[in-house]
Design an enzyme around this catalytic site. Structure first.
Site, short mmCIF file in Angstrom:
data_model
loop_
_atom_site.label_atom_id
_atom_site.label_comp_id
_atom_site.label_asym_id
_atom_site.label_seq_id
_atom_site.Cartn_x
_atom_site.Cartn_y
_atom_site.Cartn_z
N ASP A 107 -1.07 -4.86 14.29
CA ASP A 107 -1.78 -4.43 15.50
C ASP A 107 -2.91 -5.42 15.77
O ASP A 107 -3.23 -6.24 14.91
CB ASP A 107 -2.33 -3.01 15.34
CG ASP A 107 -3.18 -2.84 14.10
OD1 ASP A 107 -2.61 -2.60 13.02
OD2 ASP A 107 -4.40 -3.00 14.20
N GLU B 226 -7.83 -3.73 1.33
CA GLU B 226 -7.62 -3.79 -0.12
C GLU B 226 -7.91 -5.13 -0.81
O GLU B 226 -8.33 -5.15 -1.97
CB GLU B 226 -6.16 -3.42 -0.45
CG GLU B 226 -5.78 -1.98 -0.17
CD GLU B 226 -5.39 -1.72 1.28
OE1 GLU B 226 -5.14 -2.71 2.01
OE2 GLU B 226 -5.34 -0.56 1.69
N GLU C 139 -8.00 -5.67 6.92
CA GLU C 139 -7.15 -4.74 6.16
C GLU C 139 -8.08 -4.00 5.22
O GLU C 139 -9.28 -3.96 5.49
CB GLU C 139 -6.00 -5.50 5.46
CG GLU C 139 -6.39 -6.72 4.68
CD GLU C 139 -6.82 -6.43 3.28
OE1 GLU C 139 -8.05 -6.48 3.02
OE2 GLU C 139 -5.97 -6.20 2.41
N GLY D 168 0.84 -1.20 0.00
CA GLY D 168 0.00 0.00 0.00
C GLY D 168 0.87 1.25 0.00
O GLY D 168 0.60 2.22 -0.72
N GLY E 104 1.04 -6.53 2.65
CA GLY E 104 0.54 -5.44 3.49
C GLY E 104 0.51 -5.79 4.96
O GLY E 104 1.02 -6.83 5.37
N THR E 105 -0.09 -4.89 5.71
CA THR E 105 -0.27 -5.15 7.14
C THR E 105 -1.76 -5.30 7.42
O THR E 105 -2.61 -4.91 6.60
CB THR E 105 0.30 -4.01 8.00
OG1 THR E 105 -0.34 -2.79 7.63
CG2 THR E 105 1.79 -3.88 7.82
N1 HPA Z 1 -7.67 -1.92 10.22
C1 HPA Z 1 -7.61 -1.86 8.90
N2 HPA Z 1 -6.49 -2.03 8.22
C2 HPA Z 1 -5.37 -2.29 8.91
C3 HPA Z 1 -5.37 -2.39 10.28
C4 HPA Z 1 -6.58 -2.18 10.97
O1 HPA Z 1 -6.64 -2.24 12.21
N3 HPA Z 1 -4.10 -2.62 10.68
C5 HPA Z 1 -3.36 -2.69 9.57
N4 HPA Z 1 -4.12 -2.49 8.49
#
Ligand code: HPA
Length: 235
Positions: free
Chosen positions: A206, A183, A181, A20, A89-90
């Protein structure tokens, strides 16, 4: 050239990693690719093409959320002939079985976005990863000693959910959704539409139950490990 990418024809490889954050694209290009060349700076959404173990690959930032992500994915596929797209991504952990720092593969991506429901006139479409890529990623992760958590993820339009009546993620948790997430459902929708292969690999940055956050330096390390797994799918 497409509307949002200034690459000339042939400058983008047929295999593309999709972070992203455009600076993550730069980091991957500078640290994991050889002879990487920047092909896009429109809107600062950096894109690079280089080589990973002799295989030509690209890495393209997409921004956050389905609308931004889908603009880049659409143009990569339709205007540049990209055949394999891996989101790196995360995500936020949604259930107790998922911990911060975990590596998650979304074999499907549910969504609260109207983009998918409107496309199907209110009927439900199940945005799904490429089985071939998912299988290869599972194999490669095992060979690298990585514990890959596999299941459904939620691609939400909202990072900041308004919670008037309690837990806005409760129904997703109740249905074993691993993480949230913003996307992947859009990526899988377009991959299905255009007959190309896509996969989402995510690190848990997180957690929405514990409120934990992975510190920035450590997040980078996990991200690099995951990006290497994603690149191994090109070889
Ligand atoms: N919410 C949405 N997208 C994310 C989050 C989240 O807590 N953490 C990382 N991407």
């Amino acid at each position: 050239m497409s509307i949002h990418l200034e690459a000339k024809p042939g400058e983008i490889a047929d295999f593309v990693l999709l972070p992203g954050d455009p600076l993550r694209a730069k980091h991957i290009a500078e640290n994991l690719l050889e002879n990487a060349v920047c092909y896009n700076n429109v809107r600062g959404m950096l894109g690079f093409t280089g080589y990973y173990q002799g295989r030509r690959v690209s890495v393209q930032g997409t921004g956050m959320g389905l609308p931004s992500h889908m603009i880049y994915v659409n143009e990569l596929i339709v205007d540049y002939g990209v055949k394999t797209l891996i989101r790196v991504g995360t995500c936020g952990g949604l259930i107790e079985e998922i911990k911060v720092r975990d590596l998650v593969m979304g074999i499907s991506a549910s969504t609260d976005s109207a983009i998918v429901s409107k496309t199907f006139s209110g009927m439900t479409f199940a945005p799904t990863a490429s089985f071939r890529l998912a299988q290869k990623a599972a194999e490669n992760a095992k060979n690298r000693g990585l514990d890959l958590k596999v299941g459904n993820i939620l691609s939400s339009d909202l990072f900041y959910h308004e919670t008037v009546n309690g837990d806005s993620y409760a129904v997703w948790r109740r249905h074993s959704t691993l993480a949230v997430e913003m996307e992947s459902a859009g990526l899988y929708l377009l991959a299905a539409r255009f007959g190309v292969e896509a996969l989402a690999l995510l690190t848990v940055s997180d957690h929405l139950i514990t409120g934990e956050h992975v510190p920035a330096e450590e997040r980078q390390l996990n991200f690099t490990q995951m990006s290497e797994l994603a690149l191994s799918l090109a070889v």
